[in-house]
Design a protein around this motif. Sequence first.
Motif, PDB file in Angstrom:
ATOM      1  N   GLU A   1      -5.811  78.600 -53.820  1.00 19.21           N
ATOM      2  CA  GLU A   1      -4.972  77.412 -53.713  1.00 19.21           C
ATOM      3  C   GLU A   1      -5.743  76.141 -54.078  1.00 19.21           C
ATOM      4  O   GLU A   1      -5.431  75.060 -53.583  1.00 19.21           O
ATOM      5  CB  GLU A   1      -4.371  77.290 -52.315  1.00 19.21           C
ATOM      6  CG  GLU A   1      -3.357  78.356 -51.973  1.00 19.21           C
ATOM      7  CD  GLU A   1      -2.094  78.300 -52.828  1.00 19.21           C
ATOM      8  OE1 GLU A   1      -1.946  77.350 -53.624  1.00 19.21           O
ATOM      9  OE2 GLU A   1      -1.257  79.225 -52.694  1.00 19.21           O
ATOM     10  N   SER A   2      -6.750  76.263 -54.935  1.00 20.05           N
ATOM     11  CA  SER A   2      -7.423  75.076 -55.440  1.00 20.05           C
ATOM     12  C   SER A   2      -6.409  74.188 -56.152  1.00 20.05           C
ATOM     13  O   SER A   2      -5.603  74.668 -56.950  1.00 20.05           O
ATOM     14  CB  SER A   2      -8.532  75.483 -56.415  1.00 20.05           C
ATOM     15  OG  SER A   2      -9.153  74.351 -56.970  1.00 20.05           O
ATOM     16  N   GLY A   3      -6.427  72.911 -55.833  1.00 19.53           N
ATOM     17  CA  GLY A   3      -5.437  71.991 -56.381  1.00 19.53           C
ATOM     18  C   GLY A   3      -4.285  71.745 -55.434  1.00 19.53           C
ATOM     19  O   GLY A   3      -3.567  70.749 -55.575  1.00 19.53           O
ATOM     20  N   ASN A   4      -4.101  72.634 -54.449  1.00 22.74           N
ATOM     21  CA  ASN A   4      -3.062  72.457 -53.435  1.00 22.74           C
ATOM     22  C   ASN A   4      -3.637  72.227 -52.043  1.00 22.74           C
ATOM     23  O   ASN A   4      -3.079  71.474 -51.254  1.00 22.74           O
ATOM     24  CB  ASN A   4      -2.144  73.687 -53.377  1.00 22.74           C
ATOM     25  CG  ASN A   4      -1.282  73.860 -54.605  1.00 22.74           C
ATOM     26  OD1 ASN A   4      -0.757  72.882 -55.139  1.00 22.74           O
ATOM     27  ND2 ASN A   4      -1.129  75.093 -55.070  1.00 22.74           N
ATOM     28  N   ILE A   5      -4.757  72.889 -51.730  1.00 14.99           N
ATOM     29  CA  ILE A   5      -5.225  72.910 -50.345  1.00 14.99           C
ATOM     30  C   ILE A   5      -5.666  71.529 -49.871  1.00 14.99           C
ATOM     31  O   ILE A   5      -5.432  71.162 -48.706  1.00 14.99           O
ATOM     32  CB  ILE A   5      -6.360  73.949 -50.172  1.00 14.99           C
ATOM     33  CG1 ILE A   5      -6.609  74.206 -48.697  1.00 14.99           C
ATOM     34  CG2 ILE A   5      -7.625  73.513 -50.899  1.00 14.99           C
ATOM     35  CD1 ILE A   5      -5.458  74.853 -47.977  1.00 14.99           C
ATOM     36  N   GLY A   6      -6.266  70.728 -50.741  1.00  9.86           N
ATOM     37  CA  GLY A   6      -6.702  69.401 -50.332  1.00  9.86           C
ATOM     38  C   GLY A   6      -5.533  68.530 -49.912  1.00  9.86           C
ATOM     39  O   GLY A   6      -5.582  67.866 -48.873  1.00  9.86           O
ATOM     40  N   ARG A   7      -4.468  68.542 -50.707  1.00  8.87           N
ATOM     41  CA  ARG A   7      -3.289  67.741 -50.364  1.00  8.87           C
ATOM     42  C   ARG A   7      -2.654  68.250 -49.078  1.00  8.87           C
ATOM     43  O   ARG A   7      -2.233  67.458 -48.211  1.00  8.87           O
ATOM     44  CB  ARG A   7      -2.264  67.796 -51.497  1.00  8.87           C
ATOM     45  CG  ARG A   7      -1.045  66.911 -51.241  1.00  8.87           C
ATOM     46  CD  ARG A   7       0.017  67.091 -52.304  1.00  8.87           C
ATOM     47  NE  ARG A   7       0.661  68.396 -52.200  1.00  8.87           N
ATOM     48  CZ  ARG A   7       1.753  68.741 -52.876  1.00  8.87           C
ATOM     49  NH1 ARG A   7       2.300  67.886 -53.717  1.00  8.87           N
ATOM     50  NH2 ARG A   7       2.279  69.929 -52.729  1.00  8.87           N
ATOM     51  N   THR A   8      -2.586  69.575 -48.906  1.00 11.78           N
ATOM     52  CA  THR A   8      -2.006  70.149 -47.690  1.00 11.78           C
ATOM     53  C   THR A   8      -2.771  69.682 -46.463  1.00 11.78           C
ATOM     54  O   THR A   8      -2.172  69.256 -45.460  1.00 11.78           O
ATOM     55  CB  THR A   8      -2.033  71.684 -47.773  1.00 11.78           C
ATOM     56  OG1 THR A   8      -1.240  72.119 -48.879  1.00 11.78           O
ATOM     57  CG2 THR A   8      -1.486  72.311 -46.502  1.00 11.78           C
ATOM     58  N   VAL A   9      -4.086  69.740 -46.526  1.00  8.32           N
ATOM     59  CA  VAL A   9      -4.907  69.322 -45.389  1.00  8.32           C
ATOM     60  C   VAL A   9      -4.737  67.835 -45.109  1.00  8.32           C
ATOM     61  O   VAL A   9      -4.597  67.417 -43.947  1.00  8.32           O
ATOM     62  CB  VAL A   9      -6.384  69.670 -45.654  1.00  8.32           C
ATOM     63  CG1 VAL A   9      -7.293  68.953 -44.662  1.00  8.32           C
ATOM     64  CG2 VAL A   9      -6.597  71.173 -45.584  1.00  8.32           C
ATOM     65  N   ARG A  10      -4.737  67.007 -46.140  1.00 16.93           N
ATOM     66  CA  ARG A  10      -4.586  65.558 -45.924  1.00 16.93           C
ATOM     67  C   ARG A  10      -3.251  65.240 -45.262  1.00 16.93           C
ATOM     68  O   ARG A  10      -3.173  64.341 -44.403  1.00 16.93           O
ATOM     69  CB  ARG A  10      -4.723  64.822 -47.250  1.00 16.93           C
ATOM     70  CG  ARG A  10      -6.159  64.792 -47.785  1.00 16.93           C
ATOM     71  CD  ARG A  10      -6.294  63.838 -48.952  1.00 16.93           C
ATOM     72  NE  ARG A  10      -5.511  64.264 -50.118  1.00 16.93           N
ATOM     73  CZ  ARG A  10      -5.958  65.101 -51.049  1.00 16.93           C
ATOM     74  NH1 ARG A  10      -7.159  65.627 -50.957  1.00 16.93           N
ATOM     75  NH2 ARG A  10      -5.200  65.411 -52.091  1.00 16.93           N
TER      76      ARG A  10
END
Length: 252
Positions: free
Chosen positions: A29-38
């Motif tokens: 989920e690289s490209g998605n996981i950072g936004r999800t966590v934020r």
Amino acid sequence: MGPEVDRSPGSRRPDANDRILAIVPAYNESGNIGRTVRELQAVPLPLDILVVDDGSRDATLREAREAGVLTVALPFNLGIGGAVQTGFQFAARKKYRAAVQVDGDGQHDARFLPDLLRPIESGEADMVIGSRFLPPYVGYRSSFIRRIGIQFFAWLIGALTGYRVTDPTSGFRAFNRRMIKTFAGRYPQDYPEPESIVLASRMSAQVKEVPVQMRERLSGHSSIRYLATLYYMFKVTLAILLDMVKVNKTGE
């Protein structure tokens, strides 16, 4: 000995009795996981975030750690059920008062977490499912062929358990301590969302749905596509029926 939990700089060290754990299973989920966590970090709740990296071959784990949350790196791909159960085991061991499941692909809108948790906090429900098919919300509802599968599982689960659910494949969920303990010990492995509702019925658990909005993923693709949808329907139907046979034989 289970996978080691990484407490990256900036992550909260859980003193969990009065806190909630967000379990975020993630596979490539690289490209998605950072936004999800934020988005989860912005929710005004006493929330700890645990990203369970399910043997990703991309930068998912690195991006989660850079976001400063708790992470578990599974040594190989266990599938969604194994990843989520790992989160339940962590939540049970640390005695979190509640847990939420949020997919790592960014489809679940974290702003609806208070709505998911409200029936848990009030004691009205043991497990709460976020449904994209309940009014008043109209948003992304998946492909036509997958909606057929969702409707089929809703009918099957209703016929077998009496539960009336509109979105049985939704992975946007909340759980109280009772369900955390149960699913830490046993949780379906491959595509667990419909089957876990049947397991909840074996406990006479109170299951409730609340309306939520979901979004189409911005990066990557779902593992359930095209002919895989038919295989998914067959496999999960068989697993649900086998669960019911076990209930009839054992009386559990």
